[in-house]
Design a protein around this motif. Structure first.
Motif, PDB file in Angstrom:
ATOM      1  N   SER A  69       0.824  -1.212   0.000  1.00 14.25           N
ATOM      2  CA  SER A  69       0.000   0.000   0.000  1.00 14.25           C
ATOM      3  C   SER A  69       0.858   1.262   0.000  1.00 14.25           C
ATOM      4  N   GLU A 107       1.009  -7.056  -9.547  1.00 22.43           N
ATOM      5  CA  GLU A 107      -0.426  -6.935  -9.310  1.00 22.43           C
ATOM      6  C   GLU A 107      -0.701  -6.267  -7.966  1.00 22.43           C
ATOM      7  N   GLN A 108       0.077  -6.613  -6.957  1.00 22.43           N
ATOM      8  CA  GLN A 108      -0.113  -5.981  -5.643  1.00 22.43           C
ATOM      9  C   GLN A 108       0.305  -4.508  -5.661  1.00 22.43           C
ATOM     10  N   GLU A 111      -2.457  -2.503  -7.344  1.00 21.20           N
ATOM     11  CA  GLU A 111      -3.633  -2.350  -6.485  1.00 21.20           C
ATOM     12  C   GLU A 111      -3.497  -1.148  -5.552  1.00 21.20           C
ATOM     13  N   SER A 112      -2.263  -0.728  -5.287  1.00 20.55           N
ATOM     14  CA  SER A 112      -2.045   0.414  -4.393  1.00 20.55           C
ATOM     15  C   SER A 112      -2.356   1.745  -5.066  1.00 20.55           C
TER      16      SER A 112
END
Length: 319
Positions: A69, A107-108, A111-112
């Protein structure tokens, strides 16, 4: 040029390369914030604490163990995560296991809400950078590979050692794959305005033998280092910090990295090592260096070798 004092860099992968990069960034005092992400959270926390202690003798900066994040407002995300290269293993042997790792990581990050620049250093770096481009959907200018930047640094160093000169005065590049099909750009190599052949002629009667020795030493250096100590990391870490420095400083510097090619050198839809103009917004321009006939043939050999493995690997990812 004035450095961006508010630059935020996130490192993903706190192995030997990643931790060495974090140390180099700390010593250079680049940016205001450095976050470290790793599957081993304790390792990331330990490195953050250790690096923070070094700030007393450098510029102020926040260093911490980060989460995905934290990529949301980062200027640069540096990817070094991946399985290491083992003795006897080529960079291309790593492709299938590291593509899966990169897919999960990117991908992570996406997403942030990350909207900065990707700088990729995990191997095989040309193919993994292409995967980052496709998975992220980013413009090609903002997905950069370390490419042959380390190879080119080693090339300048070996030339300088042979001629007993300062490597900082050598202008020379390695192009193509960051791997066994890379090739030296002898036709454009120079020192102090003189072509490299003139310098070599002052040193030896057999210029071609000297060139062969210099390039062989460059090409095989990684394997010798891996055989001796298990991995290479100081050189590439320093190169990554240099690339970040150029981006943060917005200096529009010329450096050899891995760039996305769209017809340059007769190569399409692939990342390969080439000189570029680099700035805060990413790759400003791919410099299509004139190649002689032999170099053009070598570029095509490198291109075809990479493209075959790239197509196989990306097909497994569904691209």
């Amino acid at each position: 040029m004035i450095q961006n004092p508010n630059a935020k860099v996130i490192l993903v992968g706190d192995g030997s390369v990643g931790s060495s990069f974090a140390f180099a960034m700390t010593l250079k005092g680049l940016g205001r914030e450095l976050g470290i992400i790793d599957v081993n959270t304790r390792k990331a926390q330990g490195d953050a604490m250790d690096l923070t202690a070094a700030l007393t003798y450098n510029s102020a900066k926040t260093i911490y163990a980060a989460e995905y994040s934290d990529c949301s407002d980062a200027d640069i995300v540096v990817l070094t995560a991946g399985a290491p290269q083992k003795p006897g293993e080529t960079r291309l042997d790593l492709v299938h296991k590291n593509l899966a790792i990169v897919k999960d990581v990117v991908e992570q990050i996406m997403e942030s809400g990350f909207n900065g620049i990707f700088l990729v250093a995990a191997n095989p770096v040309d193919i993994l950078t292409y995967a980052v481009l496709k998975i992220s959907g980013f413009p090609k200018e903002r997905v950069i590979s370390s490419g042959t930047s380390l190879d080119s640094a080693r090339f300048c160093d070996e030339i300088a050692r042979y001629l007993e000169l300062d490597p900082r005065d050598v202008s020379a590049s390695i192009m193509g794959e960051h791997g066994d099909t890379s090739f030296p750009l002898w036709s454009q190599a120079s020192i102090g305005g003189r072509h490299i052949d003139e310098w070599l002629a002052d040193k030896t009667d057999d210029i071609e033998a000297a060139k062969k020795k210099i390039y062989t030493d460059v090409r095989d250096k990684a394997y010798h280092i891996i055989d001796a100590k298990g991995a290479t990391y100081y050189g590439v870490a320093t190169v990554l910090a240099k690339i970040c420095h150029i981006i943060i400083e917005d200096s529009h510097s010329i450096i050899t990295v891995g760039a996305y090619l769209e017809g340059e050198y007769g190569c399409e839809d692939i990342y390969m090592g080439t000189p570029v103009v680099l700035s805060r917004s990413g790759i400003q321009k791919v410099i299509e260096v004139p190649l002689n006939e032999k170099e053009q043939e070598q570029m095509q050999i490198s291109y075809k070798a990479l493209k075959e493995v790239q197509d196989q690997g990306m097909a497994k990812l569904g691209f």
